[in-house]
Design an enzyme around this catalytic site. Structure first.
Site, mmCIF file in Angstrom:
data_model
loop_
_atom_site.group_PDB
_atom_site.id
_atom_site.type_symbol
_atom_site.label_atom_id
_atom_site.label_comp_id
_atom_site.label_asym_id
_atom_site.label_seq_id
_atom_site.Cartn_x
_atom_site.Cartn_y
_atom_site.Cartn_z
ATOM 1 C CE LYS B 79 -3.971 1.821 2.647
ATOM 2 N NZ LYS B 79 -4.801 1.602 3.852
ATOM 3 C CB SER B 154 -8.124 3.373 2.890
ATOM 4 O OG SER B 154 -7.255 2.773 3.841
ATOM 5 C CB SER B 178 -8.285 0.574 5.898
ATOM 6 O OG SER B 178 -9.020 1.759 5.830
#
Lengths: 94, 487
Positions: B79, B154, B178
């Site tokens: 990420k 996210s 997330s």
């Protein structure tokens, strides 16, 4: 209590974020909606309840006072918008 | 089966048997990326040259007969809020669009030491604020199961990449769900470890009392292997837990006899009936295997939403104060003096959701609001944590659906922040209490993946993984595949 456009301007000043007039308008509505969704919290009886700041028990974590190498100066400057003579440079302050 | 559909542990077997080389595997993944990335758009940055170099090093060690760590040569993605010295770390924000970290995050150092092949940096909601990956400054990411739908967020890039075969596994971050919510939406396994089990050094902070890094994988076995690689004390993260790390592979047995599982009744309200059906089937499987399942209650769970959003926004407003255009990040070209430089740099560099939460955070911290909102939320957090402690005095694990809906369509919730925030309804308690939680696929609703969530007490990842492994083996969902690239 509904927050106003003026409140948004104050918050934006404290947050140091310049907002467009459209943003001020839409954030005022959004934040009022969000605050409505937080209202339920106020009904909770908490007078005798201590606060919890994070999920674990550990606090005041210390380490040995030993010097370890810090970030190399060139590396520290590699993302600087502007730098000069070993300093970060910014526009005039006064 | 194509190589890009296999798990890390399966690929390792092939590598050890010399049926494939690490370079061949890396090239296979990059070919897959070339084939589907135009549709999925999981990545912000690809680091192909470096990845192939890392793969060559693994092949060299393999040819010299060196013993390889479990994740050596396995292509993975990070990420884009996890710092790497190679390639940018943007947090999907205009603010950091050119930022290259001067250091690697501890989790990256640990994966590199394993011989991981880092394919690139994955898309996310800006600064990890969102549940759909729609707030990324760069582009949306599409759900590989249905390209009209969001991957969740996210960590939408990390989950979409694993589902689409563009990475064998990935690392995400989870502040309120997330990792788990997008894992549920994309039909993959996502774990939020116990707060403090995995170092956050070099991970751009959203809400420091809630953030945790965790694995996103194709199966529970890979989840255990990745957790093993990244867990453990790090003096650079002062809230990192200083305890022993167990061997998580011991959890990989299909054995839940005698395990007590509480099903949280509050989390079955207002839910998609198909999701409820899948989750109830998972519960039945666990019972069949000998788990003792009971309905239980978390009396303060109704306050978790307000508690979480108060605390998370307060912490975010403080953490994001560092982006002032001085030391790194976007600086406005319109600045006349330092004060306007900061105002304009932040006004130009931050997206709407980040601004909204920063303003909200400052609101709940200012003046009398500190007591009515922030302190009240910290006290509510105590009550929520106590509810969980109470539950874990009776049960080894708690079980809930991961989400109340499957992946939604683009734009469906983007204009209504409160509706978007409600995506995390079932996942936030684990962050508030700091306990570990995993989401794993348990079925489908109209062709879209459904996730079931298991929650354990602090540092009991072993029982969490054990039940997840047993359930995965019993459900055997290997049939349906994401639609992307199937032409």
């Amino acid at each position: 209590m509904r927050i106003t456009q003026k409140d948004i301007e104050n918050l934006a000043m404290q947050a140091r974020i310049e907002l467009t007039p459209e943003e001020k308008e839409s954030f005022m509505e959004d934040i009022n909606d969000i605050l409505d969704s937080l209202e339920e919290l106020k009904a909770l009886e908490t007078a005798q309840i201590p606060p919890t700041v994070h999920g674990l028990e550990n606090c005041n974590v210390f380490r040995e006072d030993v010097v370890i190498p810090g970030l190399d100066r060139d590396k520290a400057f590699q993302n600087a918008p502007e730098h000069q003579d070993g300093f970060f440079s910014v526009p005039r302050i006064l | 089966m194509e190589l890009f559909e296999l798990t890390a542990h399966q690929l390792r077997e092939l590598m050890l048997k010399k049926e494939i080389s690490a370079v061949e595997l890396a090239e296979n993944i990059f070919n897959r990326i070339e084939a589907v990335e135009e549709e999925v758009q999981a990545y912000i940055t690809l680091t192909k040259e470096k990845a192939l170099e890392q793969a060559r090093q693994v092949d060299e060690k393999l040819s010299q007969g060196e013993e390889l760590p479990p994740l050596a040569g396995i292509p993975m993605g990070l990420k884009d809020n996890i710092c790497t010295t190679h390639g940018k770390t943007t947090c999907a924000s205009k603010m950091l669009r050119n930022y290259v970290s001067p250091f690697d995050a501890t989790v990256v150092e640990r994966l590199k030491a394993q011989g991981a092949v880092i394919v690139g940096k994955l898309n996310m909601d800006e600064f990890a604020m969102g549940s759909s990956t729609e707030t990324s400054y760069f582009h949306i990411t599409r759900n590989p199961w249905d390209l009209e739908r969001v991957p969740g967020g996210s960590s939408g890039g990390p989950t979409a990449a694993v589902a689409a075969g563009e990475a064998v596994y990935s690392l995400g971050t989870d502040t309120g769900g997330s990792i788990r919510q997008p894992a549920a939406f994309c039909g993959v396994v996502g774990l939020k470890p116990t707060y403090g089990l995995v170092s956050r050094f070099g991970v751009v902070a959203l809400a420091s009392s809630l953030d945790q890094v965790g694995p996103i994988t194709r199966d529970v076995t890979d989840c255990a292997l990745v957790l093993q690689a990244i867990a453990g004390h790090d003096p650079k993260d002062s809230l990192s837990a200083n305890g022993p790390v167990p061997d998580y592979r011991q959890a990989l047995v299909p054995e839940v006899k005698g395990l007590k599982i509480g099903v949280v009744k509050e989390y079955f309200n207002q839910m998609d009936p198909q999701i409820e059906k899948s989750v109830r089937e998972a519960i039945a499987k666990l019972e069949e295997m000998g788990a003792l399942v009971e309905e239980t209650t978390l009396p303060h769970s109704g306050y978790a939403f307000a508690t979480y959003h108060t605390i998370a926004s307060a912490e975010c407003s403080s953490n994001l104060a560092r982006f002032d255009g001085v030391v790194f990040g976007h600086r406005s070209s319109q600045a006349e003096d330092v004060a306007t430089m900061t105002m304009k740099s932040r006004g130009e560099g931050l997206g709407p959701e980040v601004k909204r939460r920063s303003l909200l955070g400052i609101y709940v911290l200012s003046g009398d609001n500190y007591n009515t909102y922030y302190l009240q939320a910290l006290k509510a957090r105590t009550l929520i944590k106590k509810d969980l402690e109470e539950a874990f005095s009776k049960y080894h694990l708690l079980l809930t659906p991961t989400t109340h809906s499957t992946a939604f369509k683009f734009g469906d919730k983007a204009k209504d922040p409160v509706a978007m925030y409600r995506n995390d309804l079932y996942t936030i308690i684990a962050n508030l209490a700091g306990v570990p939680a995993i989401s794993l696929p348990c079925g489908f609703s109209d062709g879209l993946p459904v996730g079931v969530q298991l929650i354990a007490k602090h540092f009991d990842e072993i029982n969490l993984l054990r039940a997840a492994y047993a359930l995965e083996q019993a459900l055997d969902l290997r049939g349906p595949k994401p639609s992307v690239g199937v032409k």
